[in-house]
Design a protein around this motif. Structure first.
Motif, PDB file in Angstrom:
ATOM      1  N   THR A   1       0.818  -1.217   0.000  1.00 19.20           N
ATOM      2  CA  THR A   1       0.000   0.000   0.000  1.00 19.20           C
ATOM      3  C   THR A   1       0.850   1.265   0.000  1.00 19.20           C
TER       4      THR A   1
ATOM      5  N   ALA B   1      -2.422   6.367   1.705  1.00 26.24           N
ATOM      6  CA  ALA B   1      -2.421   6.023   0.278  1.00 26.24           C
ATOM      7  C   ALA B   1      -3.581   6.682  -0.449  1.00 26.24           C
ATOM      8  N   ALA B   2      -4.769   6.658   0.156  1.00 24.60           N
ATOM      9  CA  ALA B   2      -5.945   7.256  -0.474  1.00 24.60           C
ATOM     10  C   ALA B   2      -5.787   8.764  -0.602  1.00 24.60           C
TER      11      ALA B   2
ATOM     12  N   LYS C   1      -6.584  -0.677  -1.479  1.00 22.66           N
ATOM     13  CA  LYS C   1      -5.957  -0.716  -2.803  1.00 22.66           C
ATOM     14  C   LYS C   1      -6.049  -2.115  -3.371  1.00 22.66           C
TER      15      LYS C   1
END
Length: 306
Positions: free
Chosen positions: A80, A281-282, A305
């Motif tokens: 990720t 990550a988002a 993800k």
């Protein structure tokens, strides 16, 4: 005029009442009172045992849930944050074990924690509001996009650049942040290099189990964090992990102020620790969200993800 006979009759009445009380207490009322008290004690003991049983069942369920979450995380976290460097920004009152849990999950996700700094209470000290507003003017020349009139926001931008860049401007900004006897920032573990992401970690709520929490004092203005972290998020990929148990808790304050920064509530729980890499990550991909279980949360967890 009250005479001797009146006093005599009064005394006799008092002693008769006492005698009747002694006789009844030792006789017909004794058993009924004793029985009633025993019944109450028995009922209270049963209630206590039932509450204890429910508490133990709840603790078992929570532990089992956390074990499941941690096991599942081992399956979907890897990769990720591959190749991403993260710096931790720690608020006063944050617990070390919560930092350890977040760091472990960032590592599982393939990221690296490259440094750690602590943000002092000078950010929210009401008596230093004018100082912060004035001091922010020294930061503007080292930032390429400092357009806000909010001093806290400009200082937050300065923090973001200081943590995620390596040029001379970033070095100067960190010097400004750590200057004086009452600095805005202290360095716990000097970053080994510029980070690409910042994870801000705050204290648990005052009602959290095993924690005294971090209730703001009368001389602090927790709403100042909204400007700080809006500025930080403008300069760097940022996720704020904290509590939203009460209106003055970190995440609750950010959400109620409409701060443009990704938040995760329920710090100290396995869900928050696992959600942090996913939220980083988002956010890096352009999605700012509010995750968790408390007021203002938009979703329980960030997108996974694929």
């Amino acid at each position: 005029m009250i005479d001797f006979r009146y006093h005599l009759v009064s005394l006799i009445s008092v002693f008769l009442a006492l005698a009747v009380g002694v006789v009844l207490g030792a006789g017909p009322l004794q058993n009924s009172l004793g029985t009633a008290l025993n019944d109450q004690v028995t009922a209270l003991r049963a209630d206590r045992n039932a509450i204890q049983a429910r508490l133990e069942a709840t603790e078992t369920a929570v532990n089992e849930r956390d074990s499941y979450i941690e096991a599942a995380a081992a399956a979907y976290l890897p990769g990720t944050l591959e190749g991403r460097d993260v710096v931790l920004a720690v608020l006063p009152g944050t617990e070390g074990k919560d930092l350890d849990a977040l760091s472990a999950n960032i590592k599982t996700a393939g990221g690296r924690v490259v440094g750690r700094v602590s943000l002092t209470s000078a950010w929210v000290d009401s008596s230093r509001e004018t100082f912060r507003s004035t001091y922010a003017g020294q930061f503007v020349g080292y930032l390429s996009n400092a357009t806000s009139a909010d001093g806290n926001r400009v200082l937050g931008q300065g923090l973001g650049k200081a943590l995620t860049a390596s040029d001379s401007n970033a070095i100067t900004l960190m010097d400004l942040l750590t200057a004086s006897d009452t600095p805005l920032v202290t360095v716990d573990a000097k970053p080994s290099g510029p980070a690409s992401m910042v994870a801000v970690v705050g204290p648990r709520g005052a009602g959290a189990s095993g924690s005294a929490g971090a209730t703001p004092t009368s001389g602090q203005d927790p709403s100042a964090w909204a400007g700080v972290f809006t500025g930080l998020a403008q300069e760097a990929t940022t996720v704020v992990v904290g509590s939203a148990d009460s209106g003055t808790d970190l995440v609750a304050t950010l959400r109620s102020a409409g701060a443009s920064v990704t938040t995760i509530d329920s710090v100290g729980q396995a869900t928050a620790a696992v959600s942090t890499p996913l939220a980083l990550a988002a956010t890096a991909a352009g999605t700012t969200g509010a995750y968790g279980f408390d007021s203002g949360a938009e979703s329980v967890m960030p997108p996974v993800k694929k």
